[in-house]
Design a protein around this motif. Structure first.
Motif, PDB file in Angstrom:
ATOM      1  N   VAL A  47      60.963  88.473  37.574  1.00 44.65           N
ATOM      2  CA  VAL A  47      61.126  89.717  37.921  1.00 44.65           C
ATOM      3  C   VAL A  47      60.499  89.817  39.030  1.00 44.65           C
ATOM      4  O   VAL A  47      60.952  90.308  40.494  1.00 44.65           O
ATOM      5  CB  VAL A  47      61.030  90.744  36.909  1.00 44.65           C
ATOM      6  N   TYR A  48      59.099  89.502  39.184  1.00 46.14           N
ATOM      7  CA  TYR A  48      58.243  89.830  40.122  1.00 46.14           C
ATOM      8  C   TYR A  48      58.168  88.469  41.056  1.00 46.14           C
ATOM      9  O   TYR A  48      57.936  87.172  40.347  1.00 46.14           O
ATOM     10  CB  TYR A  48      56.743  90.029  39.827  1.00 46.14           C
ATOM     11  N   PRO A  49      58.311  88.609  42.554  1.00 48.38           N
ATOM     12  CA  PRO A  49      58.264  87.513  43.155  1.00 48.38           C
ATOM     13  C   PRO A  49      57.132  86.414  43.162  1.00 48.38           C
ATOM     14  O   PRO A  49      57.022  85.329  43.237  1.00 48.38           O
ATOM     15  CB  PRO A  49      58.422  88.033  44.706  1.00 48.38           C
ATOM     16  N   ALA A  50      55.924  87.195  42.840  1.00 43.64           N
ATOM     17  CA  ALA A  50      54.760  86.422  42.896  1.00 43.64           C
ATOM     18  C   ALA A  50      54.760  85.693  41.578  1.00 43.64           C
ATOM     19  O   ALA A  50      53.910  84.720  41.812  1.00 43.64           O
ATOM     20  CB  ALA A  50      53.669  87.424  42.764  1.00 43.64           C
ATOM     21  N   CYS A  51      55.454  85.758  40.716  1.00 44.31           N
ATOM     22  CA  CYS A  51      55.439  84.827  39.505  1.00 44.31           C
ATOM     23  C   CYS A  51      56.269  83.883  39.628  1.00 44.31           C
ATOM     24  O   CYS A  51      56.103  82.576  39.070  1.00 44.31           O
ATOM     25  CB  CYS A  51      56.105  85.762  38.406  1.00 44.31           C
ATOM     26  N   ARG A  52      57.143  83.636  40.789  1.00 43.54           N
ATOM     27  CA  ARG A  52      57.993  82.528  40.968  1.00 43.54           C
ATOM     28  C   ARG A  52      57.349  81.258  41.997  1.00 43.54           C
ATOM     29  O   ARG A  52      56.992  81.887  43.059  1.00 43.54           O
ATOM     30  CB  ARG A  52      59.266  82.916  41.448  1.00 43.54           C
ATOM     31  N   PHE A  53      57.483  80.178  41.722  1.00 42.35           N
ATOM     32  CA  PHE A  53      57.050  79.186  42.662  1.00 42.35           C
ATOM     33  C   PHE A  53      57.634  77.790  42.108  1.00 42.35           C
ATOM     34  O   PHE A  53      58.169  77.628  41.305  1.00 42.35           O
ATOM     35  CB  PHE A  53      55.530  78.983  42.569  1.00 42.35           C
ATOM     36  N   THR A  54      57.475  76.910  43.176  1.00 46.90           N
ATOM     37  CA  THR A  54      57.937  75.509  42.922  1.00 46.90           C
ATOM     38  C   THR A  54      56.674  74.552  42.886  1.00 46.90           C
ATOM     39  O   THR A  54      55.816  74.509  43.649  1.00 46.90           O
ATOM     40  CB  THR A  54      58.697  74.896  44.181  1.00 46.90           C
ATOM     41  N   SER A  55      56.581  73.831  41.535  1.00 44.54           N
ATOM     42  CA  SER A  55      55.421  73.090  41.181  1.00 44.54           C
ATOM     43  C   SER A  55      55.461  71.722  42.271  1.00 44.54           C
ATOM     44  O   SER A  55      56.339  71.292  42.414  1.00 44.54           O
ATOM     45  CB  SER A  55      55.733  72.721  39.931  1.00 44.54           C
ATOM     46  N   VAL A  56      54.288  71.688  42.705  1.00 42.62           N
ATOM     47  CA  VAL A  56      53.830  70.470  43.484  1.00 42.62           C
ATOM     48  C   VAL A  56      53.739  69.186  42.766  1.00 42.62           C
ATOM     49  O   VAL A  56      53.783  68.063  43.196  1.00 42.62           O
ATOM     50  CB  VAL A  56      52.713  70.698  44.317  1.00 42.62           C
ATOM     51  N   TYR A  57      53.642  69.456  41.383  1.00 45.31           N
ATOM     52  CA  TYR A  57      53.645  68.331  40.389  1.00 45.31           C
ATOM     53  C   TYR A  57      54.789  67.808  40.072  1.00 45.31           C
ATOM     54  O   TYR A  57      54.955  66.511  40.123  1.00 45.31           O
ATOM     55  CB  TYR A  57      52.674  68.792  39.294  1.00 45.31           C
ATOM     56  N   ASP A  58      55.947  68.435  39.621  1.00 38.91           N
ATOM     57  CA  ASP A  58      57.031  67.887  39.338  1.00 38.91           C
ATOM     58  C   ASP A  58      58.388  68.379  40.197  1.00 38.91           C
ATOM     59  O   ASP A  58      59.646  67.935  39.766  1.00 38.91           O
ATOM     60  CB  ASP A  58      57.231  68.172  37.926  1.00 38.91           C
ATOM     61  N   GLY A  59      57.982  69.151  41.255  1.00 41.74           N
ATOM     62  CA  GLY A  59      59.045  69.812  41.990  1.00 41.74           C
ATOM     63  C   GLY A  59      60.097  70.649  41.269  1.00 41.74           C
ATOM     64  O   GLY A  59      60.901  71.196  41.950  1.00 41.74           O
ATOM     65  N   ARG A  60      59.751  71.102  40.310  1.00 45.19           N
ATOM     66  CA  ARG A  60      60.709  72.079  39.446  1.00 45.19           C
ATOM     67  C   ARG A  60      60.414  73.685  39.853  1.00 45.19           C
ATOM     68  O   ARG A  60      59.173  73.870  40.014  1.00 45.19           O
ATOM     69  CB  ARG A  60      60.709  71.936  37.941  1.00 45.19           C
ATOM     70  N   GLU A  61      61.288  74.642  39.885  1.00 54.44           N
ATOM     71  CA  GLU A  61      60.686  76.013  40.076  1.00 54.44           C
ATOM     72  C   GLU A  61      60.519  76.505  38.685  1.00 54.44           C
ATOM     73  O   GLU A  61      60.813  76.433  37.666  1.00 54.44           O
ATOM     74  CB  GLU A  61      62.133  76.643  40.549  1.00 54.44           C
ATOM     75  N   ARG A  62      59.235  77.104  38.847  1.00 58.74           N
ATOM     76  CA  ARG A  62      58.387  77.491  37.627  1.00 58.74           C
ATOM     77  C   ARG A  62      57.973  79.116  37.619  1.00 58.74           C
ATOM     78  O   ARG A  62      58.343  79.571  38.920  1.00 58.74           O
ATOM     79  CB  ARG A  62      57.341  76.673  37.516  1.00 58.74           C
ATOM     80  N   THR A  63      57.578  79.351  36.684  1.00 56.19           N
ATOM     81  CA  THR A  63      56.870  80.810  36.632  1.00 56.19           C
ATOM     82  C   THR A  63      55.609  80.816  36.227  1.00 56.19           C
ATOM     83  O   THR A  63      55.159  79.885  35.439  1.00 56.19           O
ATOM     84  CB  THR A  63      57.581  81.702  35.838  1.00 56.19           C
ATOM     85  N   ARG A  64      54.804  81.742  36.957  1.00 58.72           N
ATOM     86  CA  ARG A  64      53.320  81.859  36.770  1.00 58.72           C
ATOM     87  C   ARG A  64      53.065  82.772  35.461  1.00 58.72           C
ATOM     88  O   ARG A  64      51.959  83.097  35.312  1.00 58.72           O
ATOM     89  CB  ARG A  64      52.655  82.316  37.882  1.00 58.72           C
ATOM     90  N   CYS A  65      54.135  83.587  35.107  1.00 62.79           N
ATOM     91  CA  CYS A  65      54.021  84.493  34.080  1.00 62.79           C
ATOM     92  C   CYS A  65      55.130  84.405  32.776  1.00 62.79           C
ATOM     93  O   CYS A  65      56.151  84.471  33.159  1.00 62.79           O
ATOM     94  CB  CYS A  65      54.596  85.728  34.812  1.00 62.79           C
ATOM     95  N   HIS A  66      54.476  83.916  31.912  1.00 63.38           N
ATOM     96  CA  HIS A  66      55.262  83.818  30.729  1.00 63.38           C
ATOM     97  C   HIS A  66      55.064  84.940  29.579  1.00 63.38           C
ATOM     98  O   HIS A  66      53.683  85.193  29.108  1.00 63.38           O
ATOM     99  CB  HIS A  66      54.747  82.321  29.903  1.00 63.38           C
ATOM    100  N   GLU A  67      55.765  85.476  29.072  1.00 65.43           N
ATOM    101  CA  GLU A  67      55.607  86.704  28.134  1.00 65.43           C
ATOM    102  C   GLU A  67      55.940  85.862  26.581  1.00 65.43           C
ATOM    103  O   GLU A  67      57.285  85.295  26.566  1.00 65.43           O
ATOM    104  CB  GLU A  67      56.684  87.741  28.049  1.00 65.43           C
ATOM    105  N   VAL A  68      54.973  85.646  25.799  1.00 63.88           N
ATOM    106  CA  VAL A  68      55.154  84.889  24.591  1.00 63.88           C
ATOM    107  C   VAL A  68      54.605  85.658  23.561  1.00 63.88           C
ATOM    108  O   VAL A  68      53.595  86.395  23.528  1.00 63.88           O
ATOM    109  CB  VAL A  68      54.052  83.583  24.693  1.00 63.88           C
TER     110      VAL A  68
END
Length: 324
Positions: free
Chosen positions: A296-317
């Motif tokens: 939901v929050y833009p700050a949580c979304r990023f593209t990993s420099v390690y595998d090129g996948r779109e990831r999230t920095r925020c996981h609700e577990v």
């Protein structure tokens, strides 16, 4: 000519008789097969719902070659460990993994279910601010006899209020960032102008902070049961958990829900450090029953420099104390 047609009719009757017999045989075979399948289905439903006897269960297992029995969610002590699909190795193994392997393992571990909760409910807001609670067996908070800790409020009491009104739980809400002093919200929600940390004292923002053990000792809950603990404290969860592991701060916590954060630059050292925390949490007996990528929050979304996948920095577990 008449005799030829008579012979043909006789042969046709013979063929029809054979065809009819074959059809009846096929129908009976289909019914028998379906009956066996339906019996297995019914027995399986009985197994899942706990409606059949031990003798029936043994017969069911012999007929269907059941290799592993599922744990009884209603039992406070479960022997099945709910093995992770992506187990985390010890630190020496993590140190020799590639950056891509570390990033992939971190995300795979946090986005996969390890145990099943058949009955869960959303408490509080449907989006940000709300959290899921498992109601299976002994995990369900007992009416008017339950304790909930909620770390990180951000002026949204929807979860805390909902848990208090639905189950009658004694709720303790913590947040040092809000401009509110300690107070009683209604009859059951106790707000504390205090944050969770790996040490007692003032934090970086000069906010009052305490460890999980210190907080539980202050509230006379150090040796009791905490039915539900929610932690959403913007990266401070990692240090707080490490200290809790050392001091038995999670003792008696039946459900544990966290938002894990990895803000800042993507670094292998961060992945290794956090994977060690997740492995320790797993070794304490906590198993993931629900997980959600917060995008939901833009700050949580990023593209990993390690595998090129779109990831999230925020996981609700969401975890259950599955192994005691």
């Amino acid at each position: 000519m008449h005799e030829r047609f008579a012979g043909l009719r006789t042969n046709m009757k013979h063929y029809y008789s054979i065809l009819a017999a074959f059809t009846v045989f096929a129908v009976l075979l289909y019914i028998a097969t379906r009956t066996t399948q339906l019996q297995a289905m019914v027995l399986d439903l009985q197994v899942r719902s706990g409606l059949k006897s031990n003798a029936q269960e043994s017969e069911y297992e012999r007929q269907n070659v059941v290799a592993t029995k599922k744990p009884s969610v209603g039992s406070p002590v479960v022997k099945d460990d709910g093995k992770a699909a992506h187990p985390i190795p010890m630190d020496d193994k993590l140190q020799v993994m590639t950056n891509k392997q570390l990033a992939t393992l971190y995300n795979d571990f946090l986005t996969n279910i390890q145990v099943l909760c058949r009955d869960k409910i959303r408490m509080g807001n449907i989006q940000a601010g709300g959290w899921d609670v498992c109601l299976d067996g002994h995990y369900k908070p007992k009416k008017d006899n339950c304790i909930v800790y909620s770390f990180g409020i951000d002026n949204d009491f929807s979860f805390d209020d909902d848990v208090a009104s639905t189950f009658g739980c004694e709720v303790h809400a913590f947040d040092p960032s809000m401009k509110q002093q300690d107070h009683l919200r209604g009859r059951r929600v106790h707000f504390h102008h205090l944050g969770l940390s790996d040490r007692d004292g003032k934090g970086k923002m000069q906010w009052p902070m305490k460890t999980m053990l210190s907080i539980r000792q202050d509230l006379k809950h150090a040796d009791g049961v905490i039915d539900y603990m929610k932690i959403d404290i913007e990266t401070s969860e990692w240090g707080s958990l490490r200290h809790a592991f050392k001091t038995n701060g999670l003792k008696g916590v039946k459900q544990l829900s966290l938002e894990f954060h990895v803000f800042g630059k993507e670094e292998r050292s961060k992945y290794i450090s956090r994977l060690n925390v997740l492995r320790d949490l797993y070794n304490l007996g906590y198993r993931i029953f629900w997980t959600h990528n917060n995008v939901v929050y833009p700050a949580c979304r990023f593209t990993s420099v390690y595998d090129g996948r779109e990831r999230t920095r925020c996981h609700e577990v969401y975890f259950l104390k599955w192994v005691v």
